[in-house]
Motif scaffolding. Structure first.
Motif: not given
Ligand SMILES: Cc1cc2nc3c(=O)[nH]c(=O)nc-3n(C[C@H](O)[C@H](O)[C@H](O)COP(=O)(O)OP(=O)(O)OC[C@H]3O[C@@H](n4cnc5c(N)ncnc54)[C@H](O)[C@@H]3O)c2cc1C
Length: 337
Positions: A45, A48, A50, A52, A65, A119, A122-123, A125, A127, A173, A175, A225, A227
């Motif tokens: 899955i 964005g 960001s 992975v 998604i 996402a 998932v982790q 998020i 700040a 799962w 989401i 920075p 992206v």
């Molecule tokens: C410049 C920058 C700053 C950032 N700052 C922060 C910050 O301050 N705090 C923070 O917590 N994170 C931060 N991040 C990390 C990131 O932005 C977050 O974790 C964000 O939620 C990832 O979203 P994404 O859609 O890009 O996920 P992806 O990178 O596409 O996916 C991340 C994980 O989630 C899973 N996933 C994605 N969508 C789904 C779904 N619908 N269902 C199930 N699983 C899914 C993917 O399989 C993967 O394992 C930052 C990243 C960057 C590049």
């Protein structure tokens, strides 16, 4: 058949999967999952991209998604609580802006985090002292094998620091949408020094949602920075959670180390540990430890997966050798279980 993912990850890594599908609705998602020729292959899955790390060759299909939609949950929730359901493919930062414009409070500190709404849990998020788990009511998710949909309340999501049940290896799962509980009454988290200083610098005497949002955006623009300009995945390592004695031990080596209590543990700055090891600016091929924030690894050009992994290991080894602390990577590997 193959699907090029090079433009779907913010680290700018070259990657190809066996197949890729842009998902815009639940029906077609279920159809793809249940199609017999696909059910036998691994499914990954992507939101964005960001958070992975993509290997060059991803065995299996990748589902991107892109579902859209935001709706208020009708009915009186009592007090000042408003429930808002957001489709997984919506952009996180646009959502934060939207809620502030609607006079809903809670998400301001999470502004400018790249990626999708799906996402965000998932982790878990977070700040500047706020995590999505503080505001999350529930999540709806589809099982990757059966196509069944289940609702996860906050407790079932198993949230922890940059972690949830959805981040565990092999989570089945997907989401579909996220329901947040936001407040119509202002209450702000402004205790983090960067944010407090920015508000002060702007002469803010009365904090509002819009002022806090703008302050967080300014701090982040200075510290992280973009992206769009340079490949990165934000913080590459989690801040370590130490027990009291290890934290004290670390403080004897770095007396001005920022320390934040976190449950029974203490969160210390991974950036500071890396900095003290003298790693700023360290390069492996196209990847480099960013000078302005050593927690961020940036792709200066044609950086490869192997170079990124080598740099990551170099940093982990340096911090382990000097402080006996294991740095854990924050972005997950996509394409390996
Ligand atoms: C410049 C920058 C700053 C950032 N700052 C922060 C910050 O301050 N705090 C923070 O917590 N994170 C931060 N991040 C990390 C990131 O932005 C977050 O974790 C964000 O939620 C990832 O979203 P994404 O859609 O890009 O996920 P992806 O990178 O596409 O996916 C991340 C994980 O989630 C899973 N996933 C994605 N969508 C789904 C779904 N619908 N269902 C199930 N699983 C899914 C993917 O399989 C993967 O394992 C930052 C990243 C960057 C590049």
């Amino acid at each position: 058949m193959s699907f090029d993912l090079s433009h779907y990850n913010t680290l700018g890594l070259s990657a190809v999967a066996n197949a890729g599908h842009i998902i815009t609705d639940e029906k077609s998602l279920r159809k793809i999952l249940l199609r017999s020729d696909y059910s036998s292959q691994a499914t990954w899955i992507l939101g964005g991209g960001s958070n992975v790390i993509l290997g060059p060759k991803i065995d299996g299909q990748v589902l991107l998604i892109k579902t859209r939609g935001v709706s208020f949950v009708p009915g009186n929730k009592g007090n000042d609580l408003v429930l808002l359901t957001i489709s997984a493919g919506e952009n996180w930062h646009q959502l934060v802006r939207y809620t502030v414009a609607q006079g809903l409070y809670g998400l301001e500190n999470l502004a400018l985090i790249p990626g999708s709404v799906g996402a965000a849990p998932v982790q878990n998020i977070g700040a500047y002292g706020v995590e999505i788990s503080d505001l999350l009511h529930s999540v709806r998710a589809m099982h990757i094998q059966s196509g069944e949909i289940e609702r996860f309340d906050n407790e079932r999501c198993g949230f922890a620091y940059r972690d949830s049940v959805f981040k565990r290896v092999g989570s089945p799962w997907i989401i579909l949408d996220v329901t947040l509980g936001l407040s119509t009454t202002p209450h702000f988290e402004v205790s983090y020094p960067d944010v407090a200083e920015e508000l002060k610098k702007r002469g803010t005497t009365q904090v509002s949602g819009a002022k806090l949002l703008q302050s967080v955006i300014s701090v982040r623009r200075r510290k992280m920075p973009d992206v769009r300009d340079i490949g990165n995945a934000g913080s590459f390592f989690k801040n370590p959670l130490l027990d009291n004695s290890k934290m004290q031990d670390t403080l004897t080596q770095i007396p001005d180390m920022p320390v934040y209590p976190h449950g029974q543990k203490f969160k210390v700055s991974a950036a500071r540990l890396i900095d003290v090891c003298g790693m700023k600016g360290t390069k492996v091929g196209g990847f480099e430890v960013w000078q302005r924030q050593p927690l961020v690894l940036v792709n200066r050009g044609e950086g490869t997966f192997e170079q990124l992994m080598e740099l990551s290991e170099k940093i982990q080894n340096a911090v382990m050798d000097r402080f006996g602390i294991a740095l854990e990577r924050e972005p997950g590997l996509l394409g390996s279980r």
